[in-house]
Scaffold this motif. Structure first.
Motif, PDB file in Angstrom:
ATOM      1  N   ALA A   1      89.285  81.748  -1.161  1.00 32.63           N
ATOM      2  CA  ALA A   1      90.256  82.310  -0.144  1.00 32.63           C
ATOM      3  C   ALA A   1      91.565  81.608  -0.138  1.00 32.63           C
ATOM      4  O   ALA A   1      92.450  82.180  -0.257  1.00 32.63           O
ATOM      5  CB  ALA A   1      89.857  82.866   1.117  1.00 32.63           C
TER       6      ALA A   1
ATOM      7  N   PHE B   1      81.302  78.691   2.863  1.00 31.60           N
ATOM      8  CA  PHE B   1      82.453  77.645   2.809  1.00 31.60           C
ATOM      9  C   PHE B   1      83.006  77.648   1.409  1.00 31.60           C
ATOM     10  O   PHE B   1      84.134  77.442   1.241  1.00 31.60           O
ATOM     11  CB  PHE B   1      81.971  76.350   2.905  1.00 31.60           C
ATOM     12  CG  PHE B   1      83.076  74.884   2.976  1.00 31.60           C
ATOM     13  CD1 PHE B   1      83.812  74.906   3.989  1.00 31.60           C
ATOM     14  CD2 PHE B   1      83.205  74.245   1.919  1.00 31.60           C
ATOM     15  CE1 PHE B   1      84.615  74.266   4.274  1.00 31.60           C
ATOM     16  CE2 PHE B   1      84.199  73.431   2.026  1.00 31.60           C
ATOM     17  CZ  PHE B   1      85.057  73.388   3.022  1.00 31.60           C
TER      18      PHE B   1
ATOM     19  N   PHE C   1      85.308  80.648   1.359  1.00 26.58           N
ATOM     20  CA  PHE C   1      86.545  80.246   2.186  1.00 26.58           C
ATOM     21  C   PHE C   1      87.570  79.475   1.032  1.00 26.58           C
ATOM     22  O   PHE C   1      88.649  79.382   1.349  1.00 26.58           O
ATOM     23  CB  PHE C   1      86.058  79.271   3.270  1.00 26.58           C
ATOM     24  CG  PHE C   1      87.171  78.734   3.907  1.00 26.58           C
ATOM     25  CD1 PHE C   1      88.277  79.298   4.759  1.00 26.58           C
ATOM     26  CD2 PHE C   1      87.399  77.184   3.862  1.00 26.58           C
ATOM     27  CE1 PHE C   1      89.176  78.560   5.371  1.00 26.58           C
ATOM     28  CE2 PHE C   1      88.651  76.488   4.422  1.00 26.58           C
ATOM     29  CZ  PHE C   1      89.453  77.079   5.273  1.00 26.58           C
TER      30      PHE C   1
END
Length: 195
Positions: free
Chosen positions: A149, A143, A146
Motif C-alpha cells: 500500500a 505487513f 501494508f
C-alpha cells in the motif's frame, strides 16, 4: 568468473553453481549485449539475472529449488522495473545520449507510469503469494499488504506532466529499496518467530 564458479562448486552445491553460471551468461550476453541496446523493455527481462540470487541462495543451502524462492524470484522480477525506471526518469537524457532505449527516454510519461503500475501490482501480488507459500503468520501477510500500500501510495503521486515528476520518481526509487529491504527482513523475522 571461473573462480567464482569453482568456489561455489567447492563450498555449496552443483545446482547453485549452475544457476550462477546461467545468471552470469544471461546478464552478460542476453541483457548487456542483446537486450540493453535494443529494447525499451531491457530492464524487465534483464532484471531476471538479478533475481537469480534468490534461487542461487536457496540452492546453495538446500541443494534444491522450491516454490517459495520461485515466488521471491517473481517479487524481485516485478520489483525491478518500477525501481529502475524511477531512477531512469532522472537520467533519461543520459540514456538518450548514450543510445540506450531505457523506457523513460523513449516512451511517454503516461506509458511509463502505466507500466510501473502493472509491475507494482504484480510485485504486490507475488509478495502476497510468497508469504502464503512460506506459511508465515497472518501478521506477516498484513505487513506485506501494508508495504504494498505504501509503494502504491508513492506511485499515485507520480503524475504525468507535473512539476515534481522527477522528484516524485526519486522518492519512488528510494522507497523501492526500503520495500525490498523490509520485505526481506520480514521473511527472516516472521520465520524466526514462527519456530
Amino acid at each position: 568468473t571461473i573462480l567464482s564458479l569453482v568456489i561455489l562448486q567447492i563450498f555449496t552445491t552443483t545446482l547453485a553453481m549452475l544457476l550462477t553460471a546461467l545468471a552470469i551468461f544471461y546478464y552478460v550476453v542476453i541483457y548487456t549485449i542483446i537486450l540493453k541496446p535494443n529494447t525499451s523493455q531491457n530492464i524487465v527481462w534483464g532484471g531476471a539475472a538479478g533475481c537469480m540470487s534468490v534461487l542461487i541462495g536457496w540452492a546453495a543451502v538446500t541443494g534444491s529449488l522450491a516454490w517459495v524462492p520461485v515466488a521471491f524470484f517473481m517479487v524481485v522480477f516485478f520489483w525491478t522495473p518500477p525501481h529502475f525506471w524511477a531512477l531512469a526518469i532522472n537520467y533519461k537524457d543520459d540514456y538518450s545520449a548514450a543510445g540506450i532505449p531505457m523506457l523513460p527516454s523513449v516512451a511517454s510519461q503516461s506509458s511509463v507510469i502505466s507500466q510501473m503500475w502493472f509491475h507494482t501490482i504484480a510485485m504486490i501480488a507475488s509478495s502476497i503469494v510468497m508469504i502464503q507459500l512460506a506459511h508465515l503468520p497472518l501478521w506477516a501477510l498484513a505487513f506485506t499488504i501494508f508495504l504494498g500500500a505504501v509503494f502504491s501510495f508513492q506511485l499515485l503521486a507520480l503524475k504525468e506532466n507535473s512539476d515534481n515528476y522527477n522528484k516524485v520518481a526519486a522518492s519512488i526509487f528510494h522507497w523501492s529499496i526500503s520495500y525490498l529491504s523490509l520485505l526481506s527482513a520480514l521473511l527472516v523475522v516472521a520465520q524466526l518467530l514462527s519456530v
